[in-house]
Design an enzyme around this catalytic site. Structure first.
Site, mmCIF file in Angstrom:
data_model
loop_
_atom_site.group_PDB
_atom_site.id
_atom_site.type_symbol
_atom_site.label_atom_id
_atom_site.label_comp_id
_atom_site.label_asym_id
_atom_site.label_seq_id
_atom_site.Cartn_x
_atom_site.Cartn_y
_atom_site.Cartn_z
ATOM 1 N N LYS A 99 0.037 1.341 -2.362
ATOM 2 C CA LYS A 99 -1.012 2.070 -1.631
ATOM 3 C C LYS A 99 -2.247 2.112 -2.530
ATOM 4 O O LYS A 99 -2.553 3.129 -3.153
ATOM 5 C CB LYS A 99 -0.499 3.468 -1.258
ATOM 6 C CG LYS A 99 -1.263 4.109 -0.120
ATOM 7 C CD LYS A 99 -0.537 5.340 0.396
ATOM 8 C CE LYS A 99 -1.457 6.241 1.187
ATOM 9 N NZ LYS A 99 -2.027 5.664 2.404
HETATM 10 C C1 LIG Z 1 -1.502 1.000 5.855
HETATM 11 C C2 LIG Z 1 -0.578 2.149 6.089
HETATM 12 N N1 LIG Z 1 0.581 1.944 6.729
HETATM 13 C C3 LIG Z 1 1.441 2.961 6.977
HETATM 14 C C4 LIG Z 1 1.151 4.252 6.582
HETATM 15 C C5 LIG Z 1 2.117 5.355 6.868
HETATM 16 O O1 LIG Z 1 2.670 5.843 5.682
HETATM 17 P P1 LIG Z 1 3.169 7.347 5.543
HETATM 18 O O2 LIG Z 1 4.097 7.598 6.660
HETATM 19 O O3 LIG Z 1 3.848 7.371 4.218
HETATM 20 O O4 LIG Z 1 1.962 8.200 5.573
HETATM 21 C C6 LIG Z 1 -0.045 4.518 5.916
HETATM 22 C C7 LIG Z 1 -0.380 5.864 5.454
HETATM 23 O O5 LIG Z 1 -0.164 6.173 4.322
HETATM 24 C C8 LIG Z 1 -0.927 3.440 5.652
HETATM 25 O O6 LIG Z 1 -2.086 3.665 5.044
#
Ligand SMILES: Cc1ncc(COP(=O)(O)O)c(C=O)c1O
Length: 306
Positions: free
Chosen positions: A159
């Site tokens: 991330k």
């Molecule tokens: C590109 C992306 N995909 C999926 C998610 C979903 O992740 P999470 O459920 O950990 O927030 C996020 C958010 O963090 C994201 O930025």
């Protein structure tokens, strides 16, 4: 979405006044995007605020940093402790939580390794991301002309701050075209995810989502949905999805910390319809768990008051 100010921000172990939480203009992360972050939520419960999947998020922050060869100077438990303290001090009943691991001022250039790694955590009250109407009746999604980054471009399990240029390009395109959210395809042309959400479909009673090998972020909400599906005896498969699988879905929804669990009403103007029964069951369970109303899932929430 405007930010609501609170009193303090945690920066490298210090509680700093909101207005004083500043970095120098030559902070390399501002220039090159080399940094990692998390998006976490704390919800109101009968026992005060509780952070949903706190440890999983902080562990992902550490994994993201490791991929970028950044050594986080605080252990997962220390970051969790700092976040609980920050929520207590700012006295917010529910909030969004934004930890950031970045390169501090002092070096400049494309080699990030000599830079000092810095950490901040901010919290602020934040409402639902795709709107109450979207949560209740579903959002309109559009396949993006922007492709989700591939894992040999920037590692997709990370991330990373800079990655979000890709997400924002897709988000802006979708909004300007009159939709609520984008669906990005991966470099193979198969379904990856939303701009900041994972994506699920339901077909003939089976819940389906692309596996991590399709280049999606390992969403903490996605992992939670796996646990909820097991609990509710909903069959689940991780399988590659084609664009047409969205057009032919019985139900579809996004999951993410910001978006929570949001039904998808249509894709490319092809109606999927109002939120279906499996979407609703999972959405209801999600909101019950985060609000501390499902004791069997209490391990997923971290109460701020001990
Ligand atoms: C590109 C992306 N995909 C999926 C998610 C979903 O992740 P999470 O459920 O950990 O927030 C996020 C958010 O963090 C994201 O930025």
């Amino acid at each position: 979405m405007p930010i609501t100010e609170v009193a303090k921000i945690w920066m490298d172990g210090e509680l700093v006044d909101w207005q004083d939480a500043q970095v120098h203009i030559l902070t390399p992360t501002l220039h090159y995007g080399w940094g990692v972050f998390e998006g976490i939520r704390a919800y109101e419960t009968p026992r005060g605020p509780a952070v949903f999947q706190h440890r999983s998020h902080m562990e992902r922050l550490h994994r993201s940093a490791r991929i970028l060869q950044m050594e986080v100077p605080y252990a997962v438990d220390e970051l969790m402790q700092a976040t609980r303290e920050l929520i207590r001090i700012n006295d917010v009943p529910s909030c969004y939580i934004r930890p950031l691991v970045y390169l501090g001022y002092g070096e400049m250039g494309l080699n990030p390794l000599p830079s000092r790694v810095r950490v901040s955590i901010a919290v602020w009250p934040w409402g639902t991301y795709l709107g109450e109407e979207g949560l209740a009746n579903g959002v309109r999604a559009k396949i993006s002309s922007w492709q989700r980054i591939g894992s040999n471009m920037i590692p997709t399990g990370c991330k990373a701050a800079g990655v979000y240029i890709n997400s924002s390009l897709a988000k802006v395109e979708a909004i300007k075209a009159g939709y609520d959210e984008a669906v990005l395809l991966n470099e193979h042309g198969r379904v990856a995810e939303g701009s900041g959400e994972n994506l699920f479909v339901v077909k003939e009673g089976v819940l389906k989502t692309p596996p991590l090998s399709e280049g999606v972020l390992q969403g903490v909400t996605r992992d939670s949905i796996f646990a909820f599906a097991r609990d509710l005896d909903i069959p689940l498969v991780e399988t590659p999805l084609l664009r047409q699988d969205l057009y032919l879905a019985d139900e579809a929804f996004y999951t993410g910390t910001a978006a929570e669990v949001v039904p998808i009403r249509s894709v490319d103007d092809r109606e999927i319809g109002p939120p279906g029964p499996i979407t609703k069951q999972l959405q209801d369970l999600f909101f019950a768990v985060v609000a501390g109303k499902e004791p069997r899932f209490d391990a997923m929430i971290d109460y701020v008051q001990s």
